[in-house]
Design an enzyme around this catalytic site. Sequence first.
Site, PDB file in Angstrom:
ATOM      1  CG  ASP A 195      -1.600   5.419   5.247  1.00  0.00           C
ATOM      2  OD1 ASP A 195      -1.563   4.547   5.918  1.00  0.00           O
ATOM      3  OD2 ASP A 195      -2.648   5.795   4.778  1.00  0.00           O
ATOM      4  CD  GLU A 198      -6.546   5.293   2.919  1.00  0.00           C
ATOM      5  OE1 GLU A 198      -5.434   5.155   3.111  1.00  0.00           O
ATOM      6  OE2 GLU A 198      -7.352   5.655   3.803  1.00  0.00           O
ATOM      7  CG  ASP A 205      -9.523   7.624   7.261  1.00  0.00           C
ATOM      8  OD1 ASP A 205      -8.299   7.513   6.484  1.00  0.00           O
ATOM      9  OD2 ASP A 205      -9.086   7.731   8.412  1.00  0.00           O
ATOM     10  CE  LYS A 251      -5.885   9.203   8.046  1.00  0.00           C
ATOM     11  NZ  LYS A 251      -6.477   8.167   8.682  1.00  0.00           N
ATOM     12  CG  ASP A 259      -5.360   8.534   4.669  1.00  0.00           C
ATOM     13  OD1 ASP A 259      -6.210   8.765   3.826  1.00  0.00           O
ATOM     14  OD2 ASP A 259      -5.414   7.462   5.507  1.00  0.00           O
ATOM     15  CE  LYS A 295      -2.884   2.592   3.295  1.00  0.00           C
ATOM     16  NZ  LYS A 295      -3.490   2.679   4.622  1.00  0.00           N
ATOM     17  NE  ARG A 348     -10.394  -0.963   4.442  1.00  0.00           N
ATOM     18  CZ  ARG A 348     -10.679  -1.008   5.554  1.00  0.00           C
ATOM     19  NH1 ARG A 348     -11.935  -1.747   6.036  1.00  0.00           N
ATOM     20  NH2 ARG A 348     -10.047  -0.566   6.838  1.00  0.00           N
TER      21      ARG A 348
END
Length: 501
Positions: free
Chosen positions: A288, A349, A347, A277, A270, A265, A351
């Site tokens: 991230d 995201e 959020d 967030k 993010d 990933k 996956r």
Amino acid sequence: MATLPTIEFVSRDATPKGVMVVLAGKAGALADGIDARVKALVEKAAKVAKFKGKSLATLDLLAPGEVAVDRLLVVGTHSDKALVEEDWLKIGGVIAAKTKGAEAVTVRCERPAGESVSAENAATLAVGATLRSYDFDLYKTKKPKKDEEPEEPDVVTRIAIAVENPDAARAAYQVAEAVAAGTMLARDLVNEPANTLGPVEFADRIAALGEHGLEVEILTEKEMRDLKMDALLGVAQGSPRPPRMAIMRWNGGPEGEAPIAFVGKGVVFDTGGISIKPSASMEDMKGDMGGAAAVAGLMRALAGRKAKVNAIGIVGLVENAVDGNAQRPGDIVKAMSGTTIEVLNTDAEGRLVLADALWYCQDRFKPKFMIDLATLTGAIIVALGNHHAGLFSNNDELAERLTAAGKTSGEKVWRLPLAPEYDKMIEGKFADIKNIGGGRAAGSVTAAQFLQRFVNDVPWAHLDIAGTAMGSPSNEYNQSWASGYGVRLLNQLVADHYQSH
């Protein structure tokens, strides 16, 4: 960047310079080959300091008159258990920390009778010293004040490791150094601020790894759109910075043999998207992309040590930003696999990025197995803290091998369940599945269940590294915010089980 020490391997009869380091066993005992004057000094000082030779304990003697060195540093190695790889990393890290600023260090890499030191142990000690010396100071200006001399170097410039067989130690270090380089590459990538490391810049860094023998292919937004990777592209659509997918290939095994595959990933920053967030600690979301960094570092390591294996590394690189084009909660996207996904929380995201990357990997390369790494859920930190990554797998053998590799390398994992009961928690109301489960319960598990939908029965493991890739506790061989977690773990897995001989 901080200057890393120069590592040399010399014979045991080489004259020590600067700081002399000796390894002590139980009760402070030294190896038989250590000079009698050194033994006498250590024995006297150990009694006064109550030094027992316990692993990682130190005893520091300045300007010892009887020995022609500046300092004599004694490092304990005694343990009730046999020393494993991580123990030698820690010993090397302690040596680097305690000799910081010295111009020269000589390590007598031998222990008392019955406690051998192999060439691999010596090489691992050297790696520990190197990893401890790592410091991401690229953006710090260090200008001396007016009328002041420039600062002295703050790391060891030369470490000579005195061993029984220098040639064997050099050969072992050539392999170990490649893994250290991969680990430090992963640290660099995670430590970089997002304004200098967007998806395109990250892809450029990966393309540069071609100089190490990797075959690199970069997919643009248009190519991913042609492949119908709408789950990944949906995450990227709120950012002016275009997405990329990087594919790395190392062909070190028999021609035509199915590869092993690693998927990362790579969300370079993010915000959470429209499901934004909280502002507290949002700056940490530059990390991230820790999973993508680990995959890049691993592929650098495999190529650097010329591993006899065919391996694929794939990373999906996006920024999850907020603007008028950003994905909305309630949107429905279709993944490359054809599965429709109801995006209830923008959020969640990572996956979505991995869904297309995993499907693409198994569809194109038909690997023996896939392992994905992702800073995927805060829930994994609630469950495991910062000392273990969460492990989920559809294959017991792969899970057991990963667990064993974690114990050897010190990059530990803990297996959590996958089960049909959790699968029901991600069934969609308006689409095939949704990208979050039900409330706060089993957040890491439902994320793994989501990913499992895109592996198509290929042996697979998912590593949730949210608690270990960044902000994890410092230790003897890592003082960096970014740990480089995953590189040594997966390299160990490959070395133990998947290389041709």
